[in-house]
Design an enzyme around this catalytic site. Structure first.
Site, PDB file in Angstrom:
ATOM      1  N   HIS A  45       0.846  -1.192   0.000  1.00 22.27           N
ATOM      2  CA  HIS A  45       0.000   0.000   0.000  1.00 22.27           C
ATOM      3  C   HIS A  45       0.877   1.236   0.000  1.00 22.27           C
ATOM      4  O   HIS A  45       1.850   1.310   0.767  1.00 22.27           O
ATOM      5  CB  HIS A  45      -0.900  -0.009   1.248  1.00 22.27           C
ATOM      6  N   HIS A  46       0.561   2.161  -0.878  1.00 20.47           N
ATOM      7  CA  HIS A  46       1.234   3.464  -0.897  1.00 20.47           C
ATOM      8  C   HIS A  46       0.175   4.553  -0.823  1.00 20.47           C
ATOM      9  O   HIS A  46      -0.311   5.025  -1.852  1.00 20.47           O
ATOM     10  CB  HIS A  46       2.030   3.652  -2.202  1.00 20.47           C
ATOM     11  N   GLU A  47      -0.225   4.931   0.370  1.00 22.84           N
ATOM     12  CA  GLU A  47      -1.110   6.105   0.494  1.00 22.84           C
ATOM     13  C   GLU A  47      -0.230   7.345   0.419  1.00 22.84           C
ATOM     14  O   GLU A  47       0.795   7.421   1.113  1.00 22.84           O
ATOM     15  CB  GLU A  47      -1.867   6.053   1.830  1.00 22.84           C
ATOM     16  N   HIS A  54      -6.357   4.017  -5.795  1.00 20.64           N
ATOM     17  CA  HIS A  54      -7.550   4.625  -5.186  1.00 20.64           C
ATOM     18  C   HIS A  54      -7.422   6.146  -5.292  1.00 20.64           C
ATOM     19  O   HIS A  54      -6.317   6.666  -5.438  1.00 20.64           O
ATOM     20  CB  HIS A  54      -7.694   4.165  -3.744  1.00 20.64           C
ATOM     21  N   GLU A  55      -8.578   6.817  -5.240  1.00 17.50           N
ATOM     22  CA  GLU A  55      -8.639   8.249  -5.577  1.00 17.50           C
ATOM     23  C   GLU A  55      -7.831   8.477  -6.868  1.00 17.50           C
ATOM     24  O   GLU A  55      -6.942   9.338  -6.933  1.00 17.50           O
ATOM     25  CB  GLU A  55      -8.097   9.147  -4.451  1.00 17.50           C
ATOM     26  N   GLU A  64     -10.135   2.579  -7.957  1.00 10.61           N
ATOM     27  CA  GLU A  64     -11.361   2.993  -7.289  1.00 10.61           C
ATOM     28  C   GLU A  64     -12.076   3.949  -8.255  1.00 10.61           C
ATOM     29  O   GLU A  64     -12.528   3.539  -9.310  1.00 10.61           O
ATOM     30  CB  GLU A  64     -11.021   3.641  -5.945  1.00 10.61           C
ATOM     31  N   GLU A  94     -16.429   1.231   1.420  1.00  8.88           N
ATOM     32  CA  GLU A  94     -16.072   1.990   2.628  1.00  8.88           C
ATOM     33  C   GLU A  94     -17.199   2.944   3.042  1.00  8.88           C
ATOM     34  O   GLU A  94     -17.360   3.235   4.223  1.00  8.88           O
ATOM     35  CB  GLU A  94     -14.771   2.765   2.407  1.00  8.88           C
TER      36      GLU A  94
HETATM   37  C1  NOJ Z   1      -9.280   5.666   0.843  1.00  6.56           C
HETATM   38  C2  NOJ Z   1      -9.310   4.342   0.169  1.00  6.56           C
HETATM   39  O1  NOJ Z   1     -10.401   4.227  -0.686  1.00  6.56           O
HETATM   40  C3  NOJ Z   1      -9.366   3.279   1.227  1.00  6.56           C
HETATM   41  O2  NOJ Z   1      -9.502   2.005   0.634  1.00  6.56           O
HETATM   42  C4  NOJ Z   1      -8.137   3.354   2.072  1.00  6.56           C
HETATM   43  O3  NOJ Z   1      -8.261   2.441   3.111  1.00  6.56           O
HETATM   44  C5  NOJ Z   1      -7.967   4.752   2.659  1.00  6.56           C
HETATM   45  N1  NOJ Z   1      -8.087   5.735   1.660  1.00  6.56           N
HETATM   46  C6  NOJ Z   1      -6.613   4.908   3.315  1.00  6.56           C
HETATM   47  O4  NOJ Z   1      -5.612   4.869   2.348  1.00  6.56           O
END
Ligand code: NOJ
Length: 684
Positions: A387-389, A467-468, A486, A492
């Site tokens: 995961h790379h947020e 995502h985003e 996404e 969510e």
């Molecule tokens: C929004 C993402 O849609 C979700 O899947 C993720 O858990 C959170 N951001 C944190 O990165």
């Protein structure tokens, strides 16, 4: 100069006072209002290009009935004025293609690519003589057109303030759409309004005319350009509005280049519209990555739902989710139930610093031991999904990208979920001199960014689930490691959204967002409960149906292991449902009301079905004619039980088995907010 002369072609050219002046020849003048038509291989769908008082104008008809009324084309070019007046059309160059190609993974293994193409130079009859070519490809179920900016002395550094492509929908229509340019990016519930009440919309946007014809406007191959929002100008007339950039212009390119394709899908009903969406893939370039056997469609579980329930946290502390101990338990659960990977969110330093400025993509929190986790996962034959947020800090991510991907590759990770949580317009990058700039998620910078990430990740044999994200425009054909994303309201929202996703959400998504490509919906919440126990407006069977209806090659079993242990019948379906398909078809459906989707396992002979309904109870008759003739199949059905539905017992689910053949039609009841799932396995 050669280009210039080519552009002038049939005109008289004079050189006076340092200016090139062009006077149209008699021949050229006679061309005014010439109409160039290009029809589809079956001859029904036709695109016509003409000029009206010098303005390039196109229209589309189907079987002689207008689909797009005369709509103008043009560009606002920074420092160079408007392009789109005094235009002369040159000679059309035509070609056609009739072939098919194989997807490495997807909803359909083979994709038919059959179209007729027309390429037309459009040259200004002014001193500037700027030429833009229109290329249109007309398929039986839709079309795409784009603009090519050839290399020319008069237009080298092309700076686009706005693209002025219009779509005037012919015939009164309704529309399903989400707002474009608003803070929550693509994460809105769809509005159903008259087409003449749409504001500014993201694409795909879907229209249904009073005569039942379905249309969708979108784009394909969004590369190094800004995405467009579709802005209503008046009545049912729409125009492209490019997503902004941090600069005064929207797009800056050096000629030669081509814009993304502007696409129109056409179907006689909603299922036909879904079938037409292959056009988006066909308009993208073939695979540039070569062997992508390391991209593995699979189902995954993850350190995820508990954070959305607010039981665990991403950041370290007393509620930290991504501890070594928790992850080892998830690996055990995945191994016991055949899940391919475990997503780990919140293991690295920097969670939720302002604009993600403190993220470190290769540094673990003290209570997370990546070496141990990776070794344990390998021993259990389970992969880690990384995961790379970024919290929208795409600039920081680009600076750390190589190190971040290398770190994952060294730990055996082959798929990474990325994230860009920030309001629209809140993507951060830095100029070379360190000046901070703010971008949109769908502007030119991010279009470049997502391709850069795909390319760099491919070098590390890593697939990306963004995502985003920026909207999907079929780039998975060119970069098959862009597996899913996404870009819609996902599960969510059933944890904390106000409101949660209503039952009409997925039957709407199928005929809107899903026309663009896979969606990481993260289904499978068998507890049917969000944060603090708030009820999810779905039945249990409905959660299963999502695995078939909403396509994603990475499909999550999103609930907590302890919740799956309480629902073994539901878990049995989730364990077995495939994620990669030989062929797919929408058996029945209406936008926002219901949908039944059938998909055949890739290289297999078993079929899987999912059905979903809105908040109405519906009986559906599922004609099994798609099965092989002369064979008996075992149908295993998970469906809403008596007294089920969102106003009844949402957990009431029947699991039953029947023997069926291709001559059967099954009658199934979907309760309000419910659905069904089914497997059809040939009996040898
Ligand atoms: C929004 C993402 O849609 C979700 O899947 C993720 O858990 C959170 N951001 C944190 O990165």
């Amino acid at each position: 100069m050669t280009e210039f002369l080519v552009a002038c072609r049939c005109w008289t050219v004079l050189l006076a006072a340092g200016l090139f002046l062009c006077f149209p020849s008699a021949d050229a003048l006679a061309r005014e209002d010439t109409t160039l038509r290009q029809c589809s291989p079956d001859g029904r769908l036709c695109f016509a290009l003409t000029t009206v008082a010098g303005v390039p104008t196109y229209s589309v008809d189907r079987g002689g009935v207008p689909v797009i009324d005369p709509s103008t084309l043009g560009f606002m070019l920074r420092g160079a004025g408007k392009w789109g007046g005094a235009i002369e059309l040159g000679d059309a160059v035509r070609s056609s293609v009739d072939d098919s190609w194989e997807q490495p993974w997807g909803e359909n293994r083979l994709v038919v690519n059959r179209y007729r193409e027309m390429r037309v130079p459009m040259v200004e009859r002014r001193a500037t003589l700027r030429e833009i070519r229109l290329v249109v490809r007309v398929f039986d179920q839709g079309l795409g057109f784009r603009f090519e900016f050839p290399a020319q002395d008069q237009l080298v550094d092309v700076t686009i303030d706005e693209e002025l492509t219009e779509f005037a929908i012919a015939g009164e229509a309704e529309a399903w759409w989400i707002p474009g340019g608003e803070s929550n990016r693509y994460e809105y519930l769809y509005s159903r309004t008259a087409a003449k009440e749409v504001g500014t919309a993201h694409t795909p946007i879907t229209f249904r005319r009073a005569d039942g014809l379905h249309l969708a406007i979108h784009e394909a191959a969004l590369v190094d350009y800004s995405a467009f929002w579709l802005q209503r100008i008046e009545g049912q007339r729409f125009r492209t509005r490019l997503a902004p950039s941090s600069q005064p212009w929207k797009v800056r390119r050096e000629a030669p280049f081509a814009t993304p394709w502007r696409t129109l899908l056409v179907g006689k009903d909603a299922p036909a519209l879904y079938a037409a969406s292959d056009i988006i893939l066909n308009l993208n370039e073939p695979n540039r990555l070569g062997d992508v056997s390391w991209v593995k469609p699979h189902k995954y579980v993850g350190i995820w739902w508990a954070m959305h329930l607010d039981e665990w946290s991403w950041n370290s502390g007393p509620k930290h989710g991504a501890t070594t101990a928790n992850v080892l338990e998830y690996i055990d659960f995945a191994a016991a139930h055949g899940f391919g990977s475990v997503l780990i969110e919140g293991w690295n330093e920097g969670w939720w610093s302002e604009s993600g400025r403190n993220f470190e993509f290769a540094t673990a929190y003290p209570d997370f031991d990546m070496e141990r986790v990776a070794a344990y996962a390998a021993q259990k034959d389970v992969a880690i999904m990384g995961h790379h947020e970024t919290a929208g800090n795409a600039g920081l991510y680009e600076r750390q990208l190589e190190q971040a991907l290398d770190y994952y590759q060294r730990h055996g990770v082959h798929a990474v979920k990325t994230g860009y949580v920030a309001d629209a317009g809140g993507v951060l990058r830095e100029d070379p001199d360190g000046t901070e700039q703010w971008e949109y998620h769908d502007g030119q910078f991010m279009a470049r960014h997502h391709v850069l990430v795909a390319q760099r990740a491919a070098e590390h044999r890593i697939a990306i689930n963004a995502h985003e994200p920026i909207k999907d425009t079929g780039l998975r054909r060119t970069y098959p490691n862009l597996v899913t994303r996404e870009g819609a309201r996902g599960t969510e929202y059933n944890a904390w959204g106000e409101p949660p996703n209503p039952p009409e959400h997925e039957p709407t998504l199928l005929f809107t967002r899903m026309l663009s490509g896979p969606f990481d919906l993260t289904p499978g919440i068998v507890s049917l409960a969000g944060r603090d126990g708030r009820p999810i407006p779905n039945t249990l069977a409905r959660q299963l149906a999502h695995y078939v209806v909403i396509y994603s090659p990475l499909q999550m079993a999103a609930d907590l292991p302890q919740n799956y242990r309480k629902r073994p019948d539901a878990l049995a379906f989730i364990e077995r449902v495939p994620v990669d398909w030989e062929r797919s078809r929408v058996v029945a459906g209406d936008i926002g009301e219901s949908a039944v989707v059938a998909r055949q396992r890739r290289h297999g002979s078993d079929w899987w079905l999912g059905g979903v309904t809105d908040d109405s109870r519906r009986e559906v008759a599922v004609d099994l004619a798609f099965l092989a003739d002369g064979k008996d199949y075992t149908a295993e059905i998970w469906r809403d039980g008596p007294g089920g539905g969102i106003d009844g017992d949402r957990f009431a689910m029947l699991r039953e088995t029947r023997t069926v053949t291709s001559r059967d039609t099954l009658s199934l009841t979907m309760e309000a907010g419910g659905g069904f799932a089914m497997s059809l396995t040939p009996i040898d």
